[in-house]
Design an enzyme around this catalytic site. Structure first.
Site, mmCIF file in Angstrom:
data_model
loop_
_atom_site.group_PDB
_atom_site.id
_atom_site.type_symbol
_atom_site.label_atom_id
_atom_site.label_comp_id
_atom_site.label_asym_id
_atom_site.label_seq_id
_atom_site.Cartn_x
_atom_site.Cartn_y
_atom_site.Cartn_z
ATOM 1 C CB SER A 134 45.143 36.395 41.021
ATOM 2 O OG SER A 134 44.389 37.506 41.454
ATOM 3 C CE1 TYR A 148 43.961 42.581 35.320
ATOM 4 C CE2 TYR A 148 44.674 43.767 37.281
ATOM 5 C CZ TYR A 148 44.892 42.797 36.329
ATOM 6 O OH TYR A 148 46.038 42.046 36.374
ATOM 7 C CE LYS A 152 43.941 39.272 36.640
ATOM 8 N NZ LYS A 152 44.267 37.994 35.941
#
Length: 283
Positions: A134, A148, A152
Site C-alpha cells: 500500500s 490513488y 491504497k
C-alpha cells in the site's frame, strides 16, 4: 535460510524489481511478473531461481496463466507480493469516471484477483504469506490524492480482512505502507496527472501536492534497497505484523493520524456510546 517461492507483481521496475532482486540474492525462487517479462530478465539476468512471466493484473486469464506457471516451475507459491499499481493525482473534480475505474482495476481489483487465483497454492504451503504493498497514503491522505489514496486505503482494509479470514489456513497477511521511496514512481511511468486541469484549482492545495511530488523526483528519502531488505526480512520472519509502515515520514504521519483521530472523537465519546437502544431488564 529456507528457500521459498515468491510471486511478485509489477516486478519490472521500482520496488517490485527491488523485491525480486533481494529475494534472489537471498536464495529464494522468484516468479517475477510484468506486462513485458523481458524487462525483468534484462534487469536481473538469467537464473534457475527466476521465472519471468507475463502478467497484466487487469486480465483474469493472464493472472491464472501466471499462477499456473509458478506451480509448474517451482511447485507452488509461498509468498505473494502484490506490488503492481500506479497513481493519478489531481482534484477529484478534475478526474473522470473512466480514470477512477481504471486505477481501481489495477490497484484494487487486480490484487484481489491475484489473491483469489493464488489462494489454492497458498493454502497448500506450510509457509504462506500475503504481502500487499500500500502506501502511507493508505492511512494519511494528501490533497489531490482522491483516486490513488483511496485505492491504497482499500488495500489496507482488504489486508485487515484477509488477516482474520485466512488465519485458520495458516496464511499470514501484511500490508506495507512506505513513505516516499527513491524509485521512478514520479517520472511519469507510474504517476499521471488528472486528464483535465480546472482553472478553479490553480494554486490550490491539490495542485501544490502534485507539484511537490514532481519536483522531488529522485530526491525522496527512502532507500529502495533498504526498504526491500526490511520487507524481505519481515516476510521471512516467523510472525509478520499486520501493518508495516516504512520510513520516518510514514511513522510520523501514522502518529499524527492516530493522535488526531483520538482528539477529534474524544468530545463525542459519551454521546456516541449513548446511541443504542436501552438494554431490557431480565425478569
Amino acid at each position: 535460510m529456507d528457500s521459498r517461492t515468491w510471486f511478485i507483481t509489477g516486478a519490472s521496475r521500482g520496488m517490485g524489481l527491488e523485491f525480486a532482486r533481494t529475494a534472489l540474492k537471498n536464495g529464494q525462487n522468484v516468479v517475477a511478473t510484468a506486462r513485458k517479462p523481458q524487462t525483468v530478465i534484462d534487469a536481473l539476468g538469467d537464473s534457475e531461481h527466476l521465472l519471468a512471466v507475463a502478467l497484466d493484473v487487469t486480465d483474469l486469464e493472464s493472472i491464472q496463466q501466471a499462477v499456473e506457471a509458478a506451480k509448474e516451475r517451482f511447485g507452488g507459491i509461498d509468498i505473494l507480493v502484490n506490488n503492481a499499481g500506479y497513481g493519478i493525482f489531481g482534484a477529484l473534480e478534475e478526474t473522470t469516471d473512466a480514470e477512477t475505474r481504471a486505477i481501481y482495476e489495477t490497484n484494487v481489483f487486480g490484487p484481489m484477483n491475484v489473491i483469489r487465483a493464488a489462494l489454492p497454492q497458498l493454502r497448500a504451503s506450510e509457509f504462506a504469506r500475503i504481502v500487499n504493498i500500500s502506501s502511507m497514503a493508505g492511512y494519511a491522505t494528501d490533497p489531490g490524492g482522491s483516486l490513488y489514496d483511496s485505492t491504497k486505503f482499500a488495500i489496507v482494509g482488504l489486508t485487515e480482512v484477509l488477516e482474520s479470514e485466512l488465519a485458520e489456513f495458516g496464511i499470514q497477511c501484511m500490508v506495507v505502507c512506505p513513505g516516499m521511496i527513491r524509485t521512478n514512481f514520479f517520472d511519469g511511468s507510474s504517476l499521471k496527472r488528472a486528464s483535465r486541469e480546472l482553472p478553479e484549482y490553480e494554486g490550490s492545495a491539490a495542485h501544490a501536492a502534485l507539484d511537490y511530488c514532481l519536483s522531488h523526483n529522485y530526491l525522496q528519502h527512502g532507500d529502495p534497497v533498504k526498504v526491500a531488505k526490511l520487507v524481505f526480512d519481515v516476510a521471512m520472519s516467523p510472525k509478520m505484523p499486520l501493518w508495516l509502515p516504512v520510513g520516518k515520514e510514514a511513522m510520523r504521519k501514522l502518529n499524527k493520524k492516530c493522535e488526531r483521530m483520538m482528539q477529534e472523537v474524544a468530545p463525542y465519546y459519551e454521546a456516541s456510546c449513548d446511541t443504542s437502544f436501552p438494554r431490557l431488564e431480565k425478569k
